[in-house]
Design a protein around this motif. Structure first.
Motif, PDB file in Angstrom:
ATOM      1  N   TYR A 108      -5.392   4.582   1.341  1.00 21.42           N
ATOM      2  CA  TYR A 108      -6.471   5.087   1.962  1.00 21.42           C
ATOM      3  C   TYR A 108      -7.713   5.614   1.039  1.00 21.42           C
ATOM      4  O   TYR A 108      -8.699   5.045   1.278  1.00 21.42           O
ATOM      5  CB  TYR A 108      -6.193   6.226   3.098  1.00 21.42           C
ATOM      6  N   ARG A 162      -4.581  -0.115   8.834  1.00 22.91           N
ATOM      7  CA  ARG A 162      -3.123   0.420   8.805  1.00 22.91           C
ATOM      8  C   ARG A 162      -2.177   0.011   7.947  1.00 22.91           C
ATOM      9  O   ARG A 162      -1.647  -1.528   7.935  1.00 22.91           O
ATOM     10  CB  ARG A 162      -2.652   0.323  10.537  1.00 22.91           C
ATOM     11  N   GLN A 191      -8.437   4.670   9.739  1.00 24.22           N
ATOM     12  CA  GLN A 191      -7.189   4.557  10.281  1.00 24.22           C
ATOM     13  C   GLN A 191      -6.787   3.556  11.306  1.00 24.22           C
ATOM     14  O   GLN A 191      -5.733   3.016  11.167  1.00 24.22           O
ATOM     15  CB  GLN A 191      -6.587   5.772  10.757  1.00 24.22           C
ATOM     16  N   GLU A 192      -7.742   3.330  12.084  1.00 24.58           N
ATOM     17  CA  GLU A 192      -7.694   2.271  13.066  1.00 24.58           C
ATOM     18  C   GLU A 192      -7.691   0.701  12.665  1.00 24.58           C
ATOM     19  O   GLU A 192      -7.212  -0.087  13.077  1.00 24.58           O
ATOM     20  CB  GLU A 192      -8.740   2.129  14.229  1.00 24.58           C
ATOM     21  N   ARG A 252       0.749   5.598   0.912  1.00 23.98           N
ATOM     22  CA  ARG A 252      -0.317   5.437   1.915  1.00 23.98           C
ATOM     23  C   ARG A 252      -1.562   6.148   1.615  1.00 23.98           C
ATOM     24  O   ARG A 252      -2.510   5.686   1.561  1.00 23.98           O
ATOM     25  CB  ARG A 252       0.482   6.001   3.252  1.00 23.98           C
TER      26      ARG A 252
END
Lengths: 180, 376
Positions: free
Chosen positions: B152, B178, B174-175, B148
């Motif tokens: 990102y 995902r 993050q929104e 993860r």
């Protein structure tokens, strides 16, 4: 002896399975892939189990707009490989894309001699195309995968597998018998 | 009209759909795929059913076209209709079953309103204590966390954001992006990851093509970190800070050989893609590159270099220190200062786990931070 030209241009005129727009799009992708590694013209090796021949590949350098349009390297490699593989089957084997049929992730092309009267797909060969910008090992590895898939009966074969190595200037082809 | 005439029409529509997709006109592409699917279904009805090969190819094609036209109900209907007959050759039964699985997955996602971006990554952990289909929970949780983190970082890099050293990715990131953990087929131990499609990709207008292909870019970067040398990584990630971050994140993902000895990452949507393999050797290669890139400053040339193997017990990165404990020994905890360039998501998953810390020891016995890696 003159080296024959790989017939990348006007594919749709000779391959009834391609529309002019699609053939042009594949050609543009091929130019982007070729130009990533080389300056035109270049000699490519067209190899199949029985024979090997050289072919001269000529292309116009793609403009900035084409490069941007094909910024996705995977899409460019896949579609550029279609142009080169179809040109190679035409030159080496006298086979042309006659029909296409959809699959979950793309489309398959079916090839046959162009003078055949095609009323179904019973006797056509499916063309399995793959492209890579990596080394000879990768070209060989991909060809082996195609053959293995055929042996496991996972593909609608008999087929002709063609792997285009843009960087190593190699188009490797192999016919594979299917279990259907 | 014959099979060939309907099929030809279907081919024409499908080619137009492909061209529309290339121009970014998805709505038009869906409409062309719908027309192509209708023609392909008509083509089957005109076919002599003894032509099993053509029948199989056309049934697969019709189902695929309905799927591409986003008509999942019709796609499922056609697949079931032909699977229920005994007319199809084996290859097309296999293909229809694969398409059915894709239809069911898509239906499930639609029911809960989820759309994913292109591509899916399969991560396999194998060897050592990992058995087929099973692995220690803490090990897998850490690998999931590390993957993860890498996703990102890839997104932030593609968006040209400055390297984040503290905290979690911004709320926007993050929104909008995902990552999802999906079930994967039984293997050594496998999990699949896809990135949810951002609701508002338009808030990143300049970077849309790169970000749309985040999974492919993730794979490219990860593959370059797994090479024996890192020239390709330098080419695709020219920013040295990001390059170092990617190397350190994938080093953590790589095994030491103690509890497991292999991590494989590959695309599930490109079946021909070469799997990216991390082994203990990959970790050594990454360590070598990191060491070469980070020469010790002159003023510490006389300090002693030491490697500490312990458990990361505490940290306060804002105050520039971490603390290592040595369970099972009499050795006291050691506080290591000047952790300046550690990044949060690198060190976070290591807390309470075994780590290897490279330090300089000052003449007065104080420890200065140099590098940290997980010891799993």
């Amino acid at each position: 002896m003159t080296i024959p030209l790989l017939p990348l241009n006007d594919l749709a005129k000779r391959h009834p399975g391609l529309t002019p727009a699609l053939a042009e799009s594949y050609l543009e992708a091929a130019r982007v892939c070729l130009d990533r590694h080389h300056k035109p013209p270049q000699e490519f090796t067209l190899k199949n189990r029985a024979s090997e021949q050289q072919a001269l590949v000529e292309w116009e350098s793609p403009g900035e707009r084409s490069r941007r349009a094909w910024a996705n390297i995977n899409d460019a490699t896949r579609d550029g490989a279609y142009a080169c593989a179809l040109a190679a089957t035409e030159l080496s084997l006298g086979l042309f894309a006659i029909r296409r049929a959809e699959t979950l992730t793309g489309a398959d092309y079916y090839i046959a001699p162009s003078n055949n009267l095609i009323i179904d797909l019973e006797d056509c060969l499916r063309l399995e195309v793959s492209g890579t910008n990596l080394d000879i090992y990768e070209v060989q590895r991909r060809l082996n995968i195609k053959v293995k898939q055929a042996q496991e009966g996972k593909s609608n074969l008999p087929a002709l597998a063609a792997v285009v190595g843009f960087k190593v200037k190699l188009i490797s082809m192999r016919s594979v018998e299917g279990i259907s | 009209m014959s099979w060939i005439m309907h099929h030809s029409k279907s081919e024409e529509y499908a080619s137009q759909a492909q061209a529309a997709l290339k121009q970014g006109n998805e709505k038009s592409a869906v409409e062309f795929y719908r027309l192509a699917a209708k023609e392909e279904e008509l083509a089957i009805t005109k076919l002599d059913q003894s032509k099993t090969r053509t029948l199989g190819i056309t049934a697969v094609s019709a189902t695929s076209l309905w799927f591409k036209a986003h008509d999942l109900w019709q796609a499922e209907h056609v697949a079931h209709q032909w699977l229920a007959t005994d007319l199809l050759p084996t290859f097309s039964i296999n293909q229809l079953q694969i398409i059915l699985q894709a239809i069911w997955n898509e239906k499930n996602y639609q029911q809960v309103g989820i759309e994913f971006m292109k591509g899916e990554v399969l991560v396999s952990v194998g060897g050592g204590i990992v058995v087929p289909g099973g692995a220690p929970l803490d090990l897998i949780l850490r690998k999931v966390d590390e993957v993860r983190g890498l996703f990102y970082r890839t997104i932030e890099y593609l968006l040209n954001l400055p390297l984040r050293k503290r905290g979690v990715p911004s709320a926007d990131i993050q929104e909008q992006f995902r990552p999802w953990l999906l079930q994967a087929p039984l293997g050594s131990y496998q999990f699949a990851v896809r990135v949810q499609k951002p609701a508002q990709l338009s808030i990143f207008p300049d970077k849309t093509p790169e970000v749309e292909d985040v999974t492919q870019n993730f794979l490219k970067i990860v593959e370059a970190t797994a090479e024996e040398t890192h020239e390709e990584l330098e080419r695709i990630v020219p920013n040295p800070e990001y390059r170092e971050a990617f190397l350190k994140l994938t080093r953590n993902l790589s095994p030491t050989g103690k509890s497991f000895d292999r991590v494989e990452i590959k695309s599930t949507t490109d079946i021909e893609a070469r799997p990216i393999i991390f082994s203990p050797t990959s970790r050594q290669a990454i360590n070598k590159t990191l060491k070469e890139n980070k020469k010790p400053p002159k003023e510490v040339a006389e300090f002693k270099e030491e490697q500490l193997n312990g458990v990361l017990r505490a940290l306060h990165l804002d105050k520039d220190w971490i603390e290592i404990s040595f369970p099972g020994t009499d050795r006291e905890n050691i506080k290591i200062n000047q952790t300046g360039d550690i990044i949060d998501d690198l060190v976070g998953p290591m807390v309470n786990h075994r780590v290897i810390v490279d330090v300089f020891v000052q003449p007065d016995g104080k420890y200065l931070f140099r590098d940290i890696q997980s010891e799993e």
